[in-house]
Design a protein around this motif. Structure first.
Motif, mmCIF file in Angstrom:
data_model
loop_
_atom_site.group_PDB
_atom_site.id
_atom_site.type_symbol
_atom_site.label_atom_id
_atom_site.label_comp_id
_atom_site.label_asym_id
_atom_site.label_seq_id
_atom_site.Cartn_x
_atom_site.Cartn_y
_atom_site.Cartn_z
ATOM 1 N N ASP A 333 6.400 -1.088 43.342
ATOM 2 C CA ASP A 333 5.099 -1.697 43.581
ATOM 3 C C ASP A 333 4.425 -1.920 42.242
ATOM 4 N N LYS A 334 3.199 -2.430 42.282
ATOM 5 C CA LYS A 334 2.524 -2.850 41.058
ATOM 6 C C LYS A 334 2.028 -1.681 40.219
ATOM 7 N N THR A 335 1.706 -0.566 40.857
ATOM 8 C CA THR A 335 1.094 0.553 40.147
ATOM 9 C C THR A 335 2.154 1.394 39.457
ATOM 10 N N ASP A 336 1.919 1.733 38.196
ATOM 11 C CA ASP A 336 2.856 2.556 37.445
ATOM 12 C C ASP A 336 2.397 4.008 37.310
ATOM 13 N N PHE A 337 1.105 4.264 37.514
ATOM 14 C CA PHE A 337 0.567 5.594 37.275
ATOM 15 C C PHE A 337 -0.108 6.148 38.534
ATOM 16 N N PHE A 338 -0.255 7.463 38.564
ATOM 17 C CA PHE A 338 -0.960 8.173 39.624
ATOM 18 C C PHE A 338 -0.294 7.997 40.988
ATOM 19 N N ILE A 339 0.988 7.760 41.000
ATOM 20 C CA ILE A 339 1.726 7.623 42.254
ATOM 21 C C ILE A 339 1.785 8.990 42.930
ATOM 22 N N ALA A 340 1.617 9.024 44.248
ATOM 23 C CA ALA A 340 1.595 10.280 44.991
ATOM 24 C C ALA A 340 2.641 10.256 46.093
ATOM 25 N N LEU A 341 3.297 11.397 46.305
ATOM 26 C CA LEU A 341 4.327 11.559 47.326
ATOM 27 C C LEU A 341 3.935 12.738 48.196
ATOM 28 N N GLU A 350 4.988 9.873 52.872
ATOM 29 C CA GLU A 350 4.039 8.886 52.368
ATOM 30 C C GLU A 350 4.223 8.733 50.863
ATOM 31 N N LEU A 351 4.458 7.515 50.438
ATOM 32 C CA LEU A 351 4.531 7.178 49.019
ATOM 33 C C LEU A 351 3.389 6.219 48.733
ATOM 34 N N ASN A 352 2.445 6.666 47.913
ATOM 35 C CA ASN A 352 1.202 5.922 47.728
ATOM 36 C C ASN A 352 1.077 5.427 46.291
ATOM 37 N N PHE A 353 0.865 4.122 46.153
ATOM 38 C CA PHE A 353 0.572 3.494 44.873
ATOM 39 C C PHE A 353 -0.899 3.093 44.909
ATOM 40 N N PRO A 354 -1.810 3.907 44.397
ATOM 41 C CA PRO A 354 -3.236 3.635 44.523
ATOM 42 C C PRO A 354 -3.613 2.246 44.032
ATOM 43 N N GLY A 355 -4.412 1.552 44.860
ATOM 44 C CA GLY A 355 -4.861 0.220 44.521
ATOM 45 C C GLY A 355 -3.853 -0.861 44.820
ATOM 46 N N SER A 356 -2.702 -0.477 45.388
ATOM 47 C CA SER A 356 -1.667 -1.471 45.660
ATOM 48 C C SER A 356 -1.098 -1.279 47.060
ATOM 49 N N GLY A 357 -0.099 -0.427 47.226
ATOM 50 C CA GLY A 357 0.527 -0.264 48.527
ATOM 51 C C GLY A 357 0.711 1.190 48.895
ATOM 52 N N ARG A 358 0.646 1.472 50.196
ATOM 53 C CA ARG A 358 0.894 2.814 50.742
ATOM 54 C C ARG A 358 2.066 2.669 51.720
ATOM 55 N N THR A 365 15.796 7.987 57.173
ATOM 56 C CA THR A 365 16.343 6.712 56.713
ATOM 57 C C THR A 365 15.596 6.113 55.535
ATOM 58 N N LEU A 366 14.373 6.570 55.293
ATOM 59 C CA LEU A 366 13.475 6.016 54.275
ATOM 60 C C LEU A 366 13.078 4.575 54.567
ATOM 61 N N GLN A 367 13.283 4.132 55.815
ATOM 62 C CA GLN A 367 12.794 2.831 56.227
ATOM 63 C C GLN A 367 11.284 2.899 56.426
ATOM 64 N N ALA A 368 10.585 1.816 56.073
ATOM 65 C CA ALA A 368 9.121 1.804 56.174
ATOM 66 C C ALA A 368 8.684 1.641 57.620
ATOM 67 N N LYS A 369 7.885 2.606 58.098
ATOM 68 C CA LYS A 369 7.227 2.459 59.395
ATOM 69 C C LYS A 369 6.021 1.543 59.243
ATOM 70 N N TYR A 370 5.268 1.775 58.171
ATOM 71 C CA TYR A 370 4.116 0.952 57.850
ATOM 72 C C TYR A 370 4.080 0.736 56.343
ATOM 73 N N THR A 371 3.689 -0.448 55.942
ATOM 74 C CA THR A 371 3.335 -0.736 54.562
ATOM 75 C C THR A 371 1.887 -1.176 54.581
ATOM 76 N N ILE A 372 1.018 -0.327 54.082
ATOM 77 C CA ILE A 372 -0.426 -0.550 54.194
ATOM 78 C C ILE A 372 -0.940 -1.113 52.873
ATOM 79 N N ARG A 373 -1.461 -2.328 52.947
ATOM 80 C CA ARG A 373 -2.016 -2.985 51.757
ATOM 81 C C ARG A 373 -3.444 -3.407 52.060
#
Length: 401
Positions: A333-341, A350-358, A365-373
């Motif tokens: 995703d676009k965010t390089d810093f402050f990524i949270a798992l 939950e893999l969160n890229f603040p300000g971009s995608g959750r 399976t690591l398949q996305a149930k939701y991609t929240i933008r």
């Protein structure tokens, strides 16, 4: 990136995650969700509760939902008049998740206690008990810990003389109060103590410590720093405060106890930056035996995910168990810093890229149930099971995808 910079970045990430629903808040941005689990706009709210927040600066915590109790908690502040003035006091409210109706409300404006106490982030146990901790650096009151049951009634209250302490919850349901004491030149707290507290509020055990403490899962972790480049010592205690192991890190190494992790079986993951070697992740088994050491990227994010753990680095998320790698997937995703798992209450990752995608991922399976933008200022908090909340000065609303 050095480990020291990474760890400081992770701390900022944790603070950001804790405040994402409290900062610049906007109204819900829309009324539809795209197909394939991609959420670009929120649907119409399931319900809204107006006039329960007020000034967003008074909001202590984002909404916290207990699905099996059909309850969501909101920790805010409300005006409380006295004979001399109107104070703003901490208030805990519980709402029905299906209807949004207020179940109960309780405040902590006790006679004889300071109304300018500082509230720490509250802890919520799976049975719905909420633990609220207040510290007061301006009076001899010290620290108060309140346990409030899922019915809104207080179970017990404890007082500690320490003005600088923190409460943690163990996987057993018991609590640990950490009195920090004073910090020395090497970053160790001296004169501090650990107090083990039962679910009924009984003080079960106390012991002194030197260093920095965190509590995760079934372990109490203590790091003591030594000067002259001698490295740090990591000590792990079990849920009864008995030592499980102690490990001396090599000279010139760097570590920070807050970013160590604990798996469900008591395995401890210790992260360190070693001279010449670089970043390594060590696994200590439930009895304290050193199981393995694994090289990790300097910009990696590591998190316990229950029985296993996840490592995200350079656009790839990898899941491990005690035997090794289980699954990996490319996620960028676009965010390089402050990524949270994180591991959510519903078992999703939950893999969160603040300000971009959750990304809300299937843990197998690591398949996305939701991609929240959603816009960064949407004030959205995801609770799991396709449910989230938005908080504004006008109130808060529940959304279901």
């Amino acid at each position: 990136m050095t480990t020291k910079k990474l760890l400081k970045g992770c701390l900022a990430a944790a603070l950001l995650m804790g405040s994402i629903g409290l900062a610049v808040i906007a109204e819900p941005v829309g009324a539809e969700a795209n197909a394939a689990g991609v959420v670009n706009k929120l649907p119409d709210p399931q319900w809204s509760q107006p006039d329960v927040v007020g000034d967003l600066g008074s909001l202590e915590e984002g909404p916290f939902e207990i699905p099996k109790l059909n309850t969501v908690y909101l920790h805010t502040k409300e005006e409380h008049p006295t004979q001399t003035k109107i104070w703003v006091v901490d208030t805990l409210k519980a709402f029905d998740t299906e209807t949004g109706k207020l179940k109960w409300s309780t405040n902590f404006a006790d006679p004889g206690t300071s109304l300018v106490r500082e509230a720490q982030p509250y802890l919520v146990s799976p049975d719905g008990t909420v633990y609220v901790t207040f510290t007061d650096n301006l009076s001899p009151a010290g620290t108060q810990v309140y346990a409030v049951g899922p019915d809104g009634q207080r179970k017990w209250t404890l007082n500690f003389s320490s003005k600088d302490g923190y409460l943690f919850r163990l996987a057993t349901g018991n609590l640990v109060f950490v009195s920090r004491g004073k910090m020395d030149a090497l970053g160790n707290y001296t004169g501090g103590s650990l107090t083990l507290i039962g679910k009924n509020g009984a003080r079960l055990k106390s012991l002194a410590y030197k260093g920095t403490v965190t509590v995760k899962g079934s372990r109490v972790l203590i790091q003591t720093n030594y000067g002259g480049g001698k490295g740090s010592r990591i000590e792990a205690l079990d849920a009864s405060l008995k030592r499980v192991f102690a490990h001396q890190l090599p000279a010139q190494s760097y570590a920070e106890v807050d970013y160590n992790e604990v798996l469900a079986d008591g395995t401890v993951l210790v992260r360190a930056n070693l001279p010449k070697t670089g970043n390594r992740l060590f696994g200590f088994g439930p009895t304290g035996k050193l199981l393995w050491g694994r090289d990790i990227a300097g910009n990696a994010v590591v998190a316990s995910l229950g029985s296993g753990y996840g490592v995200y680095a350079n656009g790839k998320l990898s899941l491990f168990n005690a035997k090794g790698l289980v699954k990996s997937a490319a996620i960028q995703d676009k965010t390089d810093f402050f990524i949270a798992l994180n591991l959510l209450q519903d078992g999703s990752v939950e893999l969160n890229f603040p300000g971009s995608g959750r990304y809300v991922l299937d843990p197998v399976t690591l398949q996305a149930k939701y991609t929240i933008r959603l816009p960064e200022n949407a004030g959205f908090t995801y609770s799991g099971n396709g449910v989230g909340y938005v908080v504004t000065e006008k109130g808060f609303s529940r959304f279901k995808f």
